[in-house]
Design an enzyme around this catalytic site. Sequence first.
Site, PDB file in Angstrom:
ATOM      1  N   ARG A 140       2.354 -12.495  22.377  1.00  0.00           N
ATOM      2  CA  ARG A 140       1.265 -13.016  21.543  1.00  0.00           C
ATOM      3  C   ARG A 140       1.469 -14.284  21.130  1.00  0.00           C
ATOM      4  NH1 ARG A 140       0.349  -7.125  18.169  1.00  0.00           N
ATOM      5  NH2 ARG A 140       0.285  -5.717  20.038  1.00  0.00           N
ATOM      6  N   ARG A 184       7.456 -11.730  12.943  1.00  0.00           N
ATOM      7  CA  ARG A 184       6.363 -12.050  13.735  1.00  0.00           C
ATOM      8  C   ARG A 184       6.736 -13.087  14.773  1.00  0.00           C
ATOM      9  NH1 ARG A 184       1.083 -11.028  12.376  1.00  0.00           N
ATOM     10  NH2 ARG A 184       1.527 -10.836  10.395  1.00  0.00           N
TER      11      ARG A 184
END
Length: 425
Positions: A261, A276
């Site tokens: 991502r 993240r």
Amino acid sequence: MHDIRAIRENPEAFDAALTRRGAEPQAEMLVALDEARRALTTQQQEAQTRRNELSKQVGQAKAAKDEARAQALMAEVAGLKQTLEDLNLAQGAADEALRTALAAIPNLPAADVPEGTSEDDNQLVHTNGTQPAFAFTPREHHDFGPALGLDFDTGAVLGGSRFTLLRGPAAKLHRALGQFMLDTLTGDHGYDECVPPVLVRDEIMFGTGQLPKFAEDSFRTTDGRWLIPTSEVSLTNSVREQILSGEELPLRLTALTPCFRSEAGAAGRDTRGFIRQHQFEKVEMVSITTPDQSEAEHERMTACAEDILTRLGLSFRRMLLCAGDMGFSATRTYDLEVWLPGQARYREISSCSTCGDFQARRMNARYRGADGKPGFVHTLNGSGLAVGRTLVAVLENYQQEDGAVAVPEVLQPYLRGVNRLEPRA
């Protein structure tokens, strides 16, 4: 993808549901596009009918040796041929305009989804487990993790920000977690293990709702393929353009894959640590069901993810997301949030969503019911779990004052009986 017939029949309800999601009303625009498309269809049918009639009359005129009339009719037939070609082009453009407009609109929230615009409006369903008590001040994983093999510096050298190299104890624990999750889901919860492609085509990303709206959130290769942001994309599309037997549903699929991502919309969030990342591993659960099964399957899927957290001895809570905080394709979502003592807060570790027939319409995935008629399947997806975030949770919840980490009992067989990860000097 939405059913334009349902929108046409009840535009007010459609706009009201979109408003709950914080989106602008769209029904008037969609109905206008549909009316223009349908008008072209009518014109095509009328022109084709007229052309057929004229062709028949040409034959009659020639049989009557009325060459002048035959030539006049043939000229009109030729004109209608061009008209039909023009109408076909216009019809294609109108179809694409409606399809493009529908593709950009999110799924509608289920009736029991709470109102709200952000995570602050999500609804607590229940809390499980006991938060650990420490005789010292617990630290965040990025403070003590490097001594266990969370190498943020080398990861940044190799890939840039939001990349991490795992080595030694951290790498082994990460591997153990993924294997434990797969074994639990396949051995105890009936999921079928898969190894899907992690590079997919445009239409595969479109099928689950990543395209066209969220292209910037994913990575694309130079040959036009996409790196999957989650194996939901591959697993769900494995039934695209098929008509399944109702008896074979529900299908329950799982896979452990790398996920990629760009985190385009997360600038400045969780810049430290392993929460993240641009590249991470996740065990995904996907279910393909009939419409009457999907409600129960959503509860079952979420319970499967909760079972993994319970076996790991982690405290967590289930949240029902509000209408404004759900993902694009979801009609209802439960988030599981695990307790992180270093942050002294709950953090998302799994999302389990039911999408109704929203993705199935985009993929043309159907089933044949007992009446023999095909209908769209319902699709569900959930994390079971995000491996990196679970690694963080285990590190923080099982940390020791000396920097070591106790290994949860269920993971010890995967580490050849090791019950404690020791920091490197």
